[in-house]
Design a protein around this motif. Sequence first.
Motif, short mmCIF file in Angstrom:
data_model
loop_
_atom_site.label_atom_id
_atom_site.label_comp_id
_atom_site.label_asym_id
_atom_site.label_seq_id
_atom_site.Cartn_x
_atom_site.Cartn_y
_atom_site.Cartn_z
N ALA A 41 0.84 -1.20 0.00
CA ALA A 41 0.00 0.00 0.00
C ALA A 41 0.87 1.25 0.00
O ALA A 41 1.99 1.25 0.52
CB ALA A 41 -0.91 -0.01 1.23
N TYR A 88 -0.65 4.90 0.64
CA TYR A 88 -1.84 5.74 0.74
C TYR A 88 -1.55 7.06 1.44
O TYR A 88 -0.64 7.18 2.28
CB TYR A 88 -2.93 5.01 1.53
CG TYR A 88 -3.57 3.84 0.81
CD1 TYR A 88 -4.10 3.99 -0.47
CD2 TYR A 88 -3.66 2.58 1.42
CE1 TYR A 88 -4.69 2.92 -1.13
CE2 TYR A 88 -4.26 1.51 0.77
CZ TYR A 88 -4.78 1.69 -0.50
OH TYR A 88 -5.36 0.63 -1.15
N HIS A 125 2.36 8.30 1.29
CA HIS A 125 2.94 8.22 -0.06
C HIS A 125 3.94 9.35 -0.27
O HIS A 125 4.99 9.16 -0.87
CB HIS A 125 1.81 8.29 -1.09
CG HIS A 125 2.28 8.29 -2.52
ND1 HIS A 125 2.72 7.16 -3.17
CD2 HIS A 125 2.37 9.30 -3.43
CE1 HIS A 125 3.06 7.48 -4.41
NE2 HIS A 125 2.86 8.77 -4.59
N LYS A 181 -0.82 -0.75 -4.34
CA LYS A 181 -2.00 0.10 -4.54
C LYS A 181 -1.66 1.49 -3.99
O LYS A 181 -0.97 1.59 -2.98
CB LYS A 181 -3.24 -0.45 -3.82
CG LYS A 181 -3.75 -1.76 -4.37
CD LYS A 181 -4.96 -2.24 -3.59
CE LYS A 181 -5.44 -3.61 -4.10
NZ LYS A 181 -6.61 -4.09 -3.32
N SER A 182 -2.18 2.51 -4.66
CA SER A 182 -1.90 3.87 -4.19
C SER A 182 -3.10 4.77 -4.46
O SER A 182 -3.65 4.78 -5.56
CB SER A 182 -0.67 4.42 -4.91
OG SER A 182 -0.27 5.65 -4.34
N ALA A 183 -3.50 5.50 -3.41
CA ALA A 183 -4.63 6.42 -3.53
C ALA A 183 -4.64 7.31 -2.29
O ALA A 183 -3.80 7.16 -1.39
CB ALA A 183 -5.95 5.66 -3.64
N ILE A 186 -12.50 3.56 -6.67
CA ILE A 186 -11.20 3.82 -6.02
C ILE A 186 -10.29 2.61 -6.14
O ILE A 186 -9.07 2.75 -6.35
CB ILE A 186 -11.40 4.22 -4.55
CG1 ILE A 186 -12.26 5.48 -4.45
CG2 ILE A 186 -10.05 4.45 -3.87
CD1 ILE A 186 -11.77 6.65 -5.29
N GLU A 187 -10.86 1.41 -6.03
CA GLU A 187 -10.06 0.20 -6.17
C GLU A 187 -9.41 0.15 -7.55
O GLU A 187 -8.21 -0.08 -7.69
CB GLU A 187 -10.93 -1.04 -5.96
CG GLU A 187 -10.25 -2.38 -6.22
CD GLU A 187 -9.18 -2.73 -5.19
OE1 GLU A 187 -8.38 -3.65 -5.46
OE2 GLU A 187 -9.13 -2.09 -4.12
N GLU A 217 -8.82 2.61 -9.60
CA GLU A 217 -7.92 3.74 -9.82
C GLU A 217 -6.66 3.67 -8.95
O GLU A 217 -5.75 4.48 -9.12
CB GLU A 217 -8.65 5.06 -9.56
CG GLU A 217 -9.72 5.36 -10.60
CD GLU A 217 -10.48 6.63 -10.30
OE1 GLU A 217 -10.23 7.25 -9.23
OE2 GLU A 217 -11.34 7.03 -11.12
N SER A 218 -6.61 2.71 -8.03
CA SER A 218 -5.43 2.58 -7.17
C SER A 218 -4.50 1.48 -7.63
O SER A 218 -3.43 1.30 -7.06
CB SER A 218 -5.87 2.29 -5.72
OG SER A 218 -6.46 1.00 -5.62
N LEU A 252 -2.14 3.43 -12.62
CA LEU A 252 -1.21 4.50 -12.26
C LEU A 252 -0.03 4.56 -13.22
O LEU A 252 0.42 5.65 -13.59
CB LEU A 252 -0.73 4.28 -10.82
CG LEU A 252 -1.84 4.34 -9.76
CD1 LEU A 252 -1.31 3.86 -8.42
CD2 LEU A 252 -2.40 5.74 -9.63
#
Length: 532
Positions: A410, A412, A416, A436-438, A480-481, A483-484, A489
């Motif tokens: 992760a 987040y 980040h 994953k990143s958001a 969101i899932e 787009e993360s 990305l």
Amino acid sequence: MTVLSSTLDSDGPEYAAHRAAMLGKLAALDAEHAKAVAGGGPKYVERHHRRGKLLARERIELLLDPDTPFLELSPLAGWGSDYQVGASLVTGIGVIEGVECLVTANDPTVRGGASNPWTLKKALRANEIAFANRLPCVSLVESGGADLPSQKEIFIPGGALFKDLTRLSAAGIPTIAVVFGNSTAGGAYIPGMSDHVIMVKERAKVFLGGPPLVKMATGEESDDESLGGAEMHARTSGLADYFATDEQDALRQARRVVHRLNWRKAHPDPGPAEPPAYAEDELLGIVPDDLKTPFDPREVIARIVDASDFDEFKPLYGPSLVTGWARLHGYPVGILANAQGVLFSAESQKAAQFIQLANQRDIPLVFLHNTTGYMVGKQYEQGGIIKHGAMMINAVSNSRVPHLSVLVGASYGAGHYGMCGRAYDPRFLFAWPSSKSAVMGPQQLAGVLSLVARASAEAKGRPYDEEADASLRAMVEQQIESESLPMFLSGRLYDDGVIDPRDTRTVLGLCLSAIHTAPVEGARGGFGIFRM
């Protein structure tokens, strides 16, 4: 030596489940990479070959020294957009005549190599890497210029490409253009602004306006060769420094130009390095499919650093962040790796001190991301989490040693940023397929929106629609899932590529070698005000 001890059970069911999930993600990644390699597809590849021309990657292969690696950058650029994956441009770092160079190659099988908005972003990122690391630039040119339907997104920012070429040259970084076909309109300025220019006989066409435009603008009748052919530029205009009889000859001459650059790295090669004590293949089974499940980042470190030798810094303080010193392919590095996800005040202060130490010693930093962000809550706010998190971000922002970031799990929120995400200018940033990143996790973000909507309805005295709330939460979580995820990305150039975990040591080693072409010097003070 302080060799890390591994407790990874590579025969256990947990490891097997993690490995299977990672292999599934890698299969999906391979399928997307194949789309980039396929270019415009079999029809246009065959047409290109029928004309006696090499493909972009075939040109690169002949340009580079035999049996040397090519670190391709941003191969998924444009993923998820209306444009071909790869953005009709291949970029990367390779060795030519023993010199590490930044290589770009237009892919003429995709709309004639025309530039779309993602092509521009990818090319600008390549120039940024070349400038920061003082890498000579070799451009393999065959492009019809801007993709006209998207000109509104290309024309104005696109001028930065030519500005970059002049800035590279002014900084003493060599630029070489090898023209295989069209290089028209604004594209003519690539050879026009390069230090060295090679053109292929009867193939290269370099002009500001082709025969139809000249006819419309001036009424003059002309043909491609007299207007902008390789022989004309070699004999008459002087734009071509070297005249090549065919593509292979052009690539041979490009290698000779690099050979004569008298180019030297700022730092010598450190020589052979001892491999890790543990198998890199085991990196596939370390990160859980569910990123809420913690894992020990030392297991990753043990499989990427030389001899698995790692001197941990402040091991008992701020244990949610692992920091320490190691070597990677012989190069000294400082490593910051998230352990349990959350960054507390102690971890933030520990990171700030560690970053300052690395700058004092001119040691590059490697950030291994697996963070949900900085801790929230009354206790932590009162304890100063804002100022301590700001201290870490301040240190990252003003650090001058090169940074390398790898999104392992992760990444987040402000975590980040504190771990040197894209906005903080790491020299290179790569992601594992597991990452994953958001701004925050999908469930948390959907829950926040739900609570806000519920409070608004309550304040207005209205009944709350629970069914609509459930539908909204599901929709937001799904958005969101998606787009993360790393491919989304990477498609937007928020990283330099999604990599197989087993390649992490090799990729970081290639990056460290490139980085040491330029001087590595840390900040001596100049960190701004640390709020204590």
